[in-house]
Design an enzyme around this catalytic site. Structure first.
Site, PDB file in Angstrom:
ATOM      1  N   ASN A  97      45.772 -12.442  37.637  1.00  0.00           N
ATOM      2  CA  ASN A  97      45.988 -13.862  37.924  1.00  0.00           C
ATOM      3  C   ASN A  97      45.491 -14.674  36.744  1.00  0.00           C
ATOM      4  O   ASN A  97      44.550 -14.272  36.056  1.00  0.00           O
ATOM      5  CB  ASN A  97      45.217 -14.278  39.173  1.00  0.00           C
ATOM      6  N   HIS A 136      43.930 -18.413  35.830  1.00  0.00           N
ATOM      7  CA  HIS A 136      43.274 -19.556  36.482  1.00  0.00           C
ATOM      8  C   HIS A 136      42.831 -20.530  35.400  1.00  0.00           C
ATOM      9  O   HIS A 136      42.211 -20.119  34.413  1.00  0.00           O
ATOM     10  CB  HIS A 136      42.061 -19.057  37.295  1.00  0.00           C
ATOM     11  N   ASP A 194      39.747 -16.140  43.020  1.00  0.00           N
ATOM     12  CA  ASP A 194      39.395 -16.453  41.625  1.00  0.00           C
ATOM     13  C   ASP A 194      38.139 -15.710  41.172  1.00  0.00           C
ATOM     14  O   ASP A 194      37.344 -16.227  40.404  1.00  0.00           O
ATOM     15  CB  ASP A 194      39.211 -17.977  41.458  1.00  0.00           C
TER      16      ASP A 194
END
Ligand code: GRF
Length: 195
Positions: free
Chosen positions: A106, A108, A144
């Site tokens: 991911n 972020h 996260d």
């Protein structure tokens, strides 16, 4: 390596990843999947000849497990080796993540572990930070969180607004994510550090 990319909107990070997977790159895109059938990134993916799918999350309001069961269908059909979340704005349950643990990334827009969650640029400005940036991490059940695979760092400038800062960070996202994916797909886990 087969790479599936999950998006929610414009997909600028997806485009950067897709456009980087050429030549001797060890990976190729196999699916672009969105939680929004209207996501304009789906058109960009189709224009690049990449299979796309969408599962609208709204009919499943509140039933996260049912939404994820639908999301899994095109994803498992595509048989990805790596899953990249790129501007994907839905929280995924631990069950879903566990199916891809160790092969889901991911991006972020903050210097993790600072500013997990939303509105990261405004929070960094509000805190009076001198620097901000973006991080690519392995996805784990906690939002996260997970091992950092790359970071790009830049100065917050006097007069920066959340919008002006976000625009500069996005440029770095488009550099960082492809660099991390290339290393990750070749088995290299050394973090990519840009500034
Ligand atoms: C951007 O705010 C970016 O910082 C974050 O997701 C948002 C949309 O990205 N990663 P994209 O243009 O859909 O890739």
């Amino acid at each position: 390596k087969r790479v599936a990319i999950l998006i929610s909107g414009g997909g600028s990070n997806m485009v950067s990843l897709v456009d980087s997977m050429t030549g001797n790159h060890p990976a190729r895109p196999c699916l672009v999947l969105s939680n929004d059938p209207q996501a304009s990134g789906l058109v960009k993916a189709a224009d690049r000849g990449i299979p796309t799918a969408a599962v609208d999350h709204r009919p499943f309001a509140g039933d996260r497990a049912a939404f994820e069961a639908e999301l899994l269908k095109p994803l498992e059909q595509a048989q990805p080796d790596i899953v990249c979340l790129a501007g994907f704005m839905r929280v995924l349950t631990g069950d879903f993540v566990s199916r891809f643990q160790g092969r889901m990334l991911n991006i972020h827009p903050s210097l993790l572990p600072k500013y997990k969650g939303l509105n990261t640029h405004a929070r960094a400005i509000e805190a009076g930070d001198a620097e901000h940036g973006c991080s690519v991490h392995e996805v784990t059940a906690e939002l996260d969180d997970g091992p950092i695979l790359g970071q790009a760092r830049l100065a917050i400038e006097a007069g920066d607004t959340a919008a002006s800062l976000a625009a500069r960070v996005l440029v770095f996202e488009h550099k960082l994510y492809p660099a991390v994916l290339r290393r990750y797909a070749s088995g290299d886990r050394n973090p990519v550090l840009l500034s």
